[in-house]
Design a protein around this motif. Structure first.
Motif, mmCIF file in Angstrom:
data_model
loop_
_atom_site.group_PDB
_atom_site.id
_atom_site.type_symbol
_atom_site.label_atom_id
_atom_site.label_comp_id
_atom_site.label_asym_id
_atom_site.label_seq_id
_atom_site.Cartn_x
_atom_site.Cartn_y
_atom_site.Cartn_z
ATOM 1 N N GLU A 26 -5.538 9.535 17.381
ATOM 2 C CA GLU A 26 -5.564 9.344 18.831
ATOM 3 C C GLU A 26 -4.572 8.261 19.253
ATOM 4 N N ARG A 27 -4.527 7.180 18.494
ATOM 5 C CA ARG A 27 -3.604 6.097 18.809
ATOM 6 C C ARG A 27 -2.157 6.563 18.686
ATOM 7 N N LEU A 28 -1.865 7.318 17.634
ATOM 8 C CA LEU A 28 -0.512 7.850 17.470
ATOM 9 C C LEU A 28 -0.161 8.799 18.617
ATOM 10 N N LYS A 29 -1.107 9.642 18.998
ATOM 11 C CA LYS A 29 -0.863 10.587 20.090
ATOM 12 C C LYS A 29 -0.520 9.845 21.389
ATOM 13 N N GLU A 30 -1.267 8.772 21.677
ATOM 14 C CA GLU A 30 -0.996 7.978 22.883
ATOM 15 C C GLU A 30 0.377 7.335 22.818
ATOM 16 N N GLU A 31 0.717 6.751 21.677
ATOM 17 C CA GLU A 31 2.011 6.082 21.538
ATOM 18 C C GLU A 31 3.166 7.068 21.623
ATOM 19 N N PHE A 32 3.026 8.223 20.994
ATOM 20 C CA PHE A 32 4.118 9.198 21.015
ATOM 21 C C PHE A 32 4.309 9.791 22.398
ATOM 22 N N SER A 33 3.235 9.929 23.169
ATOM 23 C CA SER A 33 3.364 10.522 24.498
ATOM 24 C C SER A 33 4.005 9.550 25.495
ATOM 25 N N ASP A 34 3.804 8.224 25.289
ATOM 26 C CA ASP A 34 4.428 7.272 26.214
ATOM 27 C C ASP A 34 5.748 6.720 25.704
ATOM 28 N N GLY A 35 6.172 7.129 24.518
ATOM 29 C CA GLY A 35 7.480 6.763 24.004
ATOM 30 C C GLY A 35 7.594 5.368 23.418
ATOM 31 N N SER A 36 6.472 4.694 23.141
ATOM 32 C CA SER A 36 6.553 3.326 22.616
ATOM 33 C C SER A 36 6.499 3.232 21.100
ATOM 34 N N ALA A 37 6.450 4.353 20.383
ATOM 35 C CA ALA A 37 6.283 4.319 18.936
ATOM 36 C C ALA A 37 7.561 3.945 18.197
ATOM 37 N N ALA A 38 8.702 4.378 18.660
ATOM 38 C CA ALA A 38 9.962 4.117 17.942
ATOM 39 C C ALA A 38 10.370 2.668 18.102
ATOM 40 N N GLY A 55 0.820 -1.199 0.000
ATOM 41 C CA GLY A 55 0.000 0.000 0.000
ATOM 42 C C GLY A 55 0.852 1.245 0.000
ATOM 43 N N ARG A 56 0.174 2.364 -0.144
ATOM 44 C CA ARG A 56 0.842 3.660 -0.168
ATOM 45 C C ARG A 56 1.213 4.047 1.257
ATOM 46 N N GLY A 57 2.476 4.398 1.494
ATOM 47 C CA GLY A 57 2.943 4.697 2.834
ATOM 48 C C GLY A 57 3.365 6.133 3.043
ATOM 49 N N ALA A 58 3.331 6.555 4.295
ATOM 50 C CA ALA A 58 3.814 7.866 4.716
ATOM 51 C C ALA A 58 4.584 7.655 6.014
ATOM 52 N N TYR A 59 5.640 8.409 6.212
ATOM 53 C CA TYR A 59 6.489 8.263 7.393
ATOM 54 C C TYR A 59 6.369 9.490 8.276
ATOM 55 N N LEU A 60 6.407 9.244 9.591
ATOM 56 C CA LEU A 60 6.254 10.309 10.568
ATOM 57 C C LEU A 60 7.228 10.085 11.711
ATOM 58 N N CYS A 61 7.879 11.160 12.165
ATOM 59 C CA CYS A 61 8.761 11.076 13.331
ATOM 60 C C CYS A 61 7.927 10.696 14.548
ATOM 61 N N PRO A 62 8.446 9.861 15.443
ATOM 62 C CA PRO A 62 7.708 9.516 16.666
ATOM 63 C C PRO A 62 7.826 10.637 17.695
ATOM 64 N N ASN A 63 7.287 11.781 17.340
ATOM 65 C CA ASN A 63 7.458 13.006 18.098
ATOM 66 C C ASN A 63 6.104 13.716 18.150
ATOM 67 N N PRO A 64 5.611 14.077 19.319
ATOM 68 C CA PRO A 64 4.309 14.752 19.407
ATOM 69 C C PRO A 64 4.225 16.043 18.584
ATOM 70 N N ASP A 65 5.334 16.773 18.472
ATOM 71 C CA ASP A 65 5.317 18.010 17.688
ATOM 72 C C ASP A 65 5.103 17.737 16.206
ATOM 73 N N CYS A 66 5.735 16.678 15.698
ATOM 74 C CA CYS A 66 5.545 16.316 14.286
ATOM 75 C C CYS A 66 4.115 15.843 14.046
ATOM 76 N N LEU A 67 3.552 15.131 14.993
ATOM 77 C CA LEU A 67 2.168 14.680 14.853
ATOM 78 C C LEU A 67 1.220 15.878 14.807
#
Length: 85
Positions: free
Chosen positions: A72-84, A37-49
């Protein structure tokens, strides 16, 4: 190396979160980085989100609507540091 859709910085693929628009499931977070599928990349950083939401960067990159639950899911993951990784 891949570019974050929000801050436009080039970073190693493994440090970014991939969001993919799949034919069967729609827009989802791709943990493996290998889904079709078509992908997009995002830094695991709340400011980038925040910036990505504001400028609709993910929607433009994927050419699809992104459900609010995904943000919402990304926001939760980025705030607890588990996204990277």
């Amino acid at each position: 190396m891949r570019m974050c859709v929000a801050c436009r910085q080039m970073q190693p693929k493994k440090t970014l979160v991939r969001i993919v628009n799949t034919a069967d499931e729609g827009v989802v977070i791709d943990r493996t980085g290998k889904r079709n599928g078509r992908g997009a990349y995002l830094c695991p950083n709340p400011d980038c989100l925040k910036k990505a939401v504001k400028i609709r960067a993910i929607e433009r990159a994927l050419e699809a609507a992104v459900p609010p639950e995904l943000y919402e899911r990304l926001k939760e993951e980025f705030s607890d540091g588990s996204a990277a990784g």
